[in-house]
Each structure stands twice: as C-alpha cells, then as structure tokens.
Design an enzyme around this catalytic site. Structure first.
Site, short mmCIF file in Angstrom:
data_model
loop_
_atom_site.label_atom_id
_atom_site.label_comp_id
_atom_site.label_asym_id
_atom_site.label_seq_id
_atom_site.Cartn_x
_atom_site.Cartn_y
_atom_site.Cartn_z
N THR A 171 -77.38 -51.57 27.23
CA THR A 171 -77.50 -50.43 26.32
C THR A 171 -78.50 -49.41 26.89
OG1 THR A 171 -79.39 -51.23 25.04
CG2 THR A 171 -77.21 -51.96 24.34
N CYS A 172 -78.56 -48.27 26.22
CA CYS A 172 -79.50 -47.23 26.65
C CYS A 172 -80.89 -47.47 26.09
CB CYS A 172 -79.00 -45.86 26.18
SG CYS A 172 -77.43 -45.45 26.92
N TYR A 173 -81.07 -48.56 25.37
CA TYR A 173 -82.40 -48.85 24.81
C TYR A 173 -83.31 -49.36 25.93
CZ TYR A 173 -85.93 -51.20 21.92
OH TYR A 173 -87.11 -51.63 21.38
N HIS A 229 -73.76 -49.24 20.66
CA HIS A 229 -72.71 -48.65 21.51
C HIS A 229 -71.32 -49.20 21.18
CE1 HIS A 229 -75.76 -46.79 23.88
NE2 HIS A 229 -76.13 -47.86 24.55
#
Ligand SMILES: Cc1ncc(COP(=O)(O)O)c(C=O)c1O
Length: 380
Positions: free
Chosen positions: A321-323, A360
């Site tokens: 993920t973009c986390y 997502h």
C-alpha cells in the site's frame, strides 16, 4: 517449545504451486497443536476445548477443527451462522453487542449467552423473560500485569459481586448457569490462580453454576512449558474444589483462538520490487501488512530464491500500500532478494484474514490447506 510446529519439509523444499498472495494452513501442524493442548488440559475434569471463531472464519479450516471435535465460541451472528453451517458443537457465546436477531438464534438453539454488561443482561432478561443466563465476569485482578488490560478497568464483563447485580438477580429469581472470563493475554500462572480463586469464591454465591469458561489468551503462556503445566494444575485444583463445593461436576471450557491456529499459518507472497537504499534493501511484496498483519508480527521463515549471491544484506520488507508504515518486517538479514522471489512468513493462521482491512481494494489472500504434499483450496 513443543507447541510451536516446525515448518514442513515439503514447504521448505518446494515453492508452492499456487498463486500469491496466499495463506497456507499446515494440516499436520494444526492436528498436532490441537492434540498437544488436549493432552495438557486433560487433567482437568469435564473439560471441553473450543475455538474462538473471531480468530479465523475460514470454513474449511473450521471443518477440520470440528472434525477434531472442537466446539466454538462466537461473538456475532455471522460467526454463529458459519458455525451452524459447519456443525461445530458445543457453542458458547459472549459479545459486547448482542442484538435481537443474534440472541433469538442462540436461544432457539438453547445456547445461553454469557452477557458482557449489566445493561445488556437487564435489557434481554426483561425483553425475553429469561430465567437463566450466563455472565462474562469482570475479574478484580490485584496483581495486574502492565500488559493486561482485562482486570477491573476492562470494559468487558460484569461486576458480578456488586449489590446492584445481586439484588437484580434475586428480584428476578435469575439462575446464573455459566461464568465466563477472558483476561486478554494470560501472562503467567499467578494470573490464572487469582482468576480461579475468584471464580471459586463465586461458586458459593451462584449455586446453579454449570459451566465455567476460562476464555483464551494462552499464546504467551505457551512460551513457557513450566508455566503451562503449573497453570493447568491450578485450574484442576480449583475445579475439584468447586465440584466438591457444589457436590457435582461443572463443565470447564477452554476457548483459545490464536494458540490453536496462529503458528500453523504461512503467508506466501512474491517480491514486487527490490532496491538498494543507503544501507539496506527495500523490498515490496504483493500484499499488505497494514491490511493483514495488524495483530500478527510476522517472521520471514523461508524464501524461494535462486540468487547465487549469498552475501547477506539488511532488508526491510514492506507491504503493497501507499501507507508509509506498511511494514511486514523492519529488519532481516538475507541474501539479496529480487523481483519474483517467493517468501514465506509466519505466524498468520489467526487474526489475519478474520480482521483484515482492505486499503486500495486489495482482496484477501486466497487460503489453502497443505496436507502432506497436496494443496487443498480453502476459499478465497
Ligand atoms: C471471550 C473470548 N474468548 C476467547 C478469545 C480468544 O483469545 P485468543 O485468540 O487470544 O486465544 C477472545 C479474544 O478476544 C475472547 O474475547
């Protein structure tokens, strides 16, 4: 420690011929974990081993546990419906949030709910004219361990000793048939002793008692074989005293979730990117720690890499993920992992798919049971 299963030779020698990401449950290690726990608790008279469904709702895995003779602990109507479909028996239940639909289903099947709060109990006793109930007890632990949040301050359980509660049950002529406690992660045998001492004292006040459910939270305890032995001896001794006091045999329920399945589950994933940063290699795999392993702290137990370079480097293994903090493993030394290498992480058999997030829109990993050398699809 004997409860922790070894990774199967088949998994070590063969990269799984299944898609990734996937959770793989090792059949033999589930069977051996259940058998070890059963062997430990068999000194307790009239003891029943159940599985806390909140830890894993996979129907094929639950069918395996049911075939091994395990009952279930359910906290929601959704868990109950799965358990009914599979035929797990017996069923126990405590929940911070019963509603009419769930409660009616339980009552239809003659399952007594172990009410979690006084207001909940009062509401449903009055609504359904109940004359017998179970109670989740708030145990007033004195020697509270800093990591235990389940003593007097807990939001779970009823202060069953209070004048208000006693007055209510006397007025209603309510029979307390089941006492249930769950103290989070049990740290050692002295916590169990304190809890059992308290339950023993309650057995004088609640003479209709039939079931004592001591919950789960045994995983930490099982890291110390001596404490495990001591704990079950303590439970046995108190149960014998309670039985003598009541002049009959109560049933004792043990309902772990994590201990039964966590170690038998492996997360199979593939490396999506591999880049050398200042002094470490940044790996991204095809699933997310943020989505999946909020409660599991995975280790890299094996990799399927044909890399000839055996010079170990520091690796950080990130989720997809973009986390920024989507990290599976913040530090592991390994020969350089490269794109498409397969990884196996453990323990992910409990509280992974059952409490996953879906940032997502990523789907849950497929689930498989590995029996000897065969992969059996266990849902997706
Ligand atoms: C009432 C009850 N029983 C059993 C369990 C299972 O605990 P564990 O998975 O730690 O064994 C829980 C977990 O929250 C629980 O609340």
């Amino acid at each position: 420690m004997s409860i922790y299963p070894n990774i199967s030779d088949f998994l070590l020698d063969n990269e799984p011929s299944i898609g990734s990401p996937a959770i793989i449950y090792d059949y033999n290690s589930i069977v051996s974990t259940v058998s070890k726990i059963r062997n430990d608790i068999k000194i307790i008279p009239n003891v029943e081993l159940c599985f806390a469904i909140k830890a894993n709702r996979n129907k094929i895995v639950l069918k395996l546990l049911s075939d091994l003779g395990l009952g279930a602990d359910v906290a929601s109507i959704h868990e109950f419906e799965i358990v009914e479909e599979i035929g797990m028996n017996p069923v126990y239940s405590t929940s911070p949030a019963y509603n009419e639909k769930f409660l009616e289903k339980l009552l239809e099947r003659n399952i007594l709910p172990d009410f979690n709060s006084f207001s909940q109990l009062k509401k449903y006793v009055e609504e359904y004219n109940l004359n017998e109930v179970g109670v989740r007890v708030k145990v007033p632990l004195k020697n509270i361990h800093p990591d235990i949040t389940y003593g007097e301050q807990s939001r779970f359980g009823i202060n069953i000793d209070s004048d208000e509660f006693i007055q209510f049950i006397n007025n209603k002529k309510l029979k307390i048939k089941q006492l249930h406690f769950h103290l989070g992660e049990l740290q050692n045998s002295s916590i169990i002793k304190e809890a059992m001492e308290y339950i023993y004292s309650l057995s004088y006040k609640f003479q209709d008692l039939e079931v004592i459910n001591i919950g789960g939270g045994l995983t930490y305890l099982y890291s110390d074989e001596i404490e495990v032995k001591k704990s079950w001896e303590i439970v046995k001794e108190y149960v014998l005293q309670i039985n003598r006091q009541l002049n009959r045999e109560v049933k004792i329920v043990v309902e772990p979730g994590m201990l039964i399945l966590a170690m038998s589950g492996y997360l199979y994933s593939k490396v999506q990117s591999s880049d050398l940063s200042i002094n470490k290699r940044i790996i991204t795999v095809d699933c997310s720690a943020w989505n999946l392993t909020y409660w599991a702290y995975p280790y890299l137990v094996h990799s399927y890499s044909d890399s000839m370079n055996t010079t170990e480097e520091e690796h950080v293994i990130f989720g997809n993920t973009c986390y920024e903090k989507d990290v599976f493993i913040s530090s592991v030394r390994h020969k350089p992992l490269k794109i498409n290498d397969g990884l196996l992480m453990n323990p992910v058999g409990a509280y992974v798919n059952s409490m996953a997030r879906n940032m997502h829109g990523y789907h849950l990993p497929d689930e498989w049971i590995l029996k000897d050398s065969t992969f059996i699809k266990a849902g997706n």
